[in-house]
Design an enzyme around this catalytic site. Structure first.
Site, short mmCIF file in Angstrom:
data_model
loop_
_atom_site.label_atom_id
_atom_site.label_comp_id
_atom_site.label_asym_id
_atom_site.label_seq_id
_atom_site.Cartn_x
_atom_site.Cartn_y
_atom_site.Cartn_z
N ASP A 331 1.44 2.77 4.67
CA ASP A 331 1.52 4.09 4.92
C ASP A 331 2.65 5.02 4.12
O ASP A 331 3.65 4.38 3.86
CB ASP A 331 1.86 4.32 6.55
CG ASP A 331 1.53 5.64 6.67
OD1 ASP A 331 0.22 6.24 6.56
OD2 ASP A 331 2.52 6.61 6.99
N GLU A 367 -0.96 3.35 0.26
CA GLU A 367 -1.56 4.70 0.03
C GLU A 367 -0.64 5.38 -0.61
O GLU A 367 0.50 5.65 -0.54
CB GLU A 367 -1.39 5.32 1.63
CG GLU A 367 -1.72 6.73 1.74
CD GLU A 367 -1.59 7.19 3.16
OE1 GLU A 367 -2.54 7.67 3.63
OE2 GLU A 367 -0.40 7.01 3.79
#
Length: 659
Positions: A331, A367
């Site tokens: 993330d 990401e």
């Protein structure tokens, strides 16, 4: 209890069980004193507080003879208290071990956790306790997921909480993924790996409790390894057994992990772990000593610090050693590569991960953005990493929304985004294509809402992205008009088909294959309720069958799942007349018709033609014919329909194969 020798194995830090007792170790460069607090397992009363010894490198350690697995503990730290200078030491604050593997109950935010030191508010009765444990190391096997396959993103709790065919006692837990009905669904979708949204324990953001809301996604950790005790009541054994069961069915497991921030948030947040251990070392600060907020959550983990790097690598190793997972999705992965000089592809943390023998063959997915300066890094990670491709999402949506000048961009996205991943001579794409994810509009909502509708989040609809490249087909939100519903269904099928015929790795979020909706909420992180729980009984089974058909077609078309960037020998771009597109046609802002013809597109070596009609009206597509070959239309309509020309309905993707 007395101090004694203890031979540590595995990580340097945490609670290490030996035959004679337990060795505790934790790092702090600024703490002056540190204690281990031990607790009764049945009433959580503190039964002992043992001071640890500090070495010259900032490692505080203590060996407790006779202690066994199952003991409950926490840390306390003391030192200078000057929050304005980034120093938050307060021995009244119970601190979670950053290396905790198991905690006894979920984290619950309490304002007392953020109390100033002179209030002397002891937080041990409101903090979960770490449990001393020694998980079994599994036999390490190569990942079974390969780039080019389908990743299925799911939230463990919402995925099965309302599934009528899953045993009631398993609904909402990780073990539910082992149920035959779940396995069957995953295999019919052609899933290569499930990507589990965070399964580590998280804490609610402090503003949610007064609103009667709770974090449903899990992207707010306190510690990086401790499993969520509600989601995974069986602990590491449950995770290990679930990963193994999925693997036996040919399904890999990828964990979505958060190393970019923690629930301690900004200066008004709680002191529950890293802040109380050494705030200045574990979090990034600017030149004036203020917390850097490159994550939008109040703090940013200092991934440039060697101790943080060790913690991250040890966390990844734990999930491989103790559970055998295939890989990881990071993330806000730009944070992992942030240094004082900005983002670096060869940042120290990336180098440590790459050099670790346990992690060398694991799947790595980035990401590739954060909100800090220079934070958007799509295409800039090393060849080791697959990357979430939000430009694919936006451009595919824009094409089907009807934006102008999209035909060339559409071709680039369908063929692996060479403009992004073909830099510096790279010959393979690292794209992870998706049209919807947990964050943003659902696939169905993309065709039913022009605007976000996040009022239920309690922030006056200010949260979430304003631009979703979505459209509503004439009515905002729910409609009983069958014509509008038919147009939405057609658009959903077009989006799904576009995804499944795209080259490289593709990702589908659980429920999008059967029309899940969040009523236009594009930031449903705080909606642990019917808005995010998948409605299995009310699912669109016809749409689901369409997705199964797409998966079957992709499985028989190796050219789609391949990751090599296309050359002129691999693909032809044709008009609806079966002729190569000319420059003027590529530059026509209103052109919305395209044929992508792939050489060796089928298992038998024949070509595959992907016919895309983005116009509202149907159009006839013609295909060039070779001697001894025949074309057969396989989507949509009846299988086996032969010919060289077909009427392709408006806003539809059709597929023909050459035999």
């Amino acid at each position: 209890m007395e101090k004694g020798p203890g031979a540590a194995t595995g990580p340097r830090f945490g609670a290490t069980v030996t035959k004679d007792g337990v060795r505790f170790a934790v790092w702090s460069g600024a703490a002056e004193r540190m204690w281990v607090s031990l607790f009764e397992p049945w009433n959580y009363s503190e039964i002992d507080r043992l001071e640890m010894e500090r070495d010259d490198d900032g490692v505080f350690s203590l060996f407790v003879p006779g202690l066994r697995a199952g003991a409950r503990y926490g840390f306390r730290a003391d030192g200078r208290y000057a929050p304005e200078r980034g120093l938050w030491f307060d021995p009244a604050k119970m601190l979670m071990d950053p290396y905790a593997l198991i905690i006894d109950y979920p984290y619950r935010y309490n304002a007392i956790m953020a109390a100033v030191r002179w209030q002397q508010e002891d937080t041990s009765n409101m903090m979960p306790k770490a449990i001393v444990t020694s998980p079994t190391v599994v036999q390490r096997k190569p990942p079974i997921f390969a780039a080019g396959q389908l990743i299925y993103e799911l939230n463990v709790r919402s995925f099965t909480l309302k599934h009528p065919e899953v045993r009631e006692e398993l609904r909402g837990t990780l073990s539910a993924l082992r149920e035959p009905v779940v396995i069957d669904h995953l295999k019919r979708l052609g899933v290569g790996a499930v990507e589990l949204m965070p399964i580590t324990a998280c804490m609610n953001e402090r503003h949610l409790q007064p609103l009667g809301l709770r974090n449903a996604w899990g992207y707010n950790p306190v510690s990086f390894m401790a499993l969520d005790p509600d989601m995974i009541p069986g602990g590491w054994a449950e995770l290990r057994d679930t990963v193994a069961a999925l693997r036996d069915e040919g399904l890999g497991t990828i964990l979505d992990l958060v190393f970019n921030h923690t629930a301690e948030s900004d200066v008004e947040g709680p002191t529950v772990s890293l802040r109380g251990l050494d705030n200045l070392a574990y979090y990034r600060h600017d030149e004036e000593g203020r917390l850097v907020n490159d994550t939008g959550t109040g703090n940013t983990v200092a991934c440039e610090h060697p101790i943080v790097q060790e913690l991250v690598v040890d966390s990844l190793r734990a999930f491989v050693d103790y559970a055998g997972v295939d890989g990881f999705r990071f993330d806000l992965a730009t944070i992992l590569g942030r240094t004082e000089q900005g983002f670096r592809t060869d940042a120290p943390l990336f180098e440590r991960i790459a050099a670790d023998p346990i992690l060398a063959d694991r799947v790595m997915i980035a990401e590739p953005w954060d909100i800090g300066p220079g934070g958007y890094q799509l295409g800039n990670f090393s060849q080791r990493y697959l990357e979430w491709n939000d430009r694919y999402r936006d451009d595919i949506r824009r094409f089907w929304r009807g934006d102008a000048n999209m035909i060339g961009t559409l071709a680039t996205r369908l063929s692996g985004s060479s403009d992004i991943f073909g830099r510096d001579g790279a010959d393979r794409t690292r794209t992870v294509n998706f049209v919807a994810a947990h964050d943003g509009m659902t696939l169905a909502d993309t065709t039913a809402y022009e605007r976000k509708h996040n009022e239920a989040n309690g922030e006056d609809n200010r949260d979430g992205h304003n631009e979703n490249f979505s459209w509503n087909n004439g009515v905002e939100g729910e409609s009983a008009d069958w014509e509008i519903l038919a147009r939405r269904r057609r658009d959903i099928e077009a989006l799904l088909a576009s995804l499944f015929v795209s080259r490289g790795t593709i990702m589908l979020t659980a429920g999008d294959e059967f029309g899940r909706t969040q009523k236009g909420n594009n930031n449903a992180y705080a909606q642990d309720n019917k808005l995010t729980w998948l409605d299995w009984e009310g699912r669109d089974v016809e749409l689901e069958a369409f997705a199964f058909r797409l998966a079957e077609l992709r499985d028989t078309a190796p050219a789609l799942a391949a990751t090599a960037l296309l050359t002129d020998e691999d693909v032809q771009w044709l008009s609806e007349l079966g002729q190569p597109l000319e420059t003027g046609q590529w530059e026509d802002p209103g052109r919305r018709r395209l044929c992508m013809m792939l050489a060796n597109g089928t298992e038998r070596g024949g070509r595959m033609a992907i016919l895309i009609n983005g116009d509202a009206k149907g159009v006839s597509f013609s295909l060039p014919l070779r001697n001894e070959f025949a074309w057969r239309l396989i989507l949509p309509g009846e299988r086996g329909q032969s010919g060289t020309a077909w009427e392709v309905a408006g806003r539809t993707v059709a597929i023909a194969i050459e035999e």
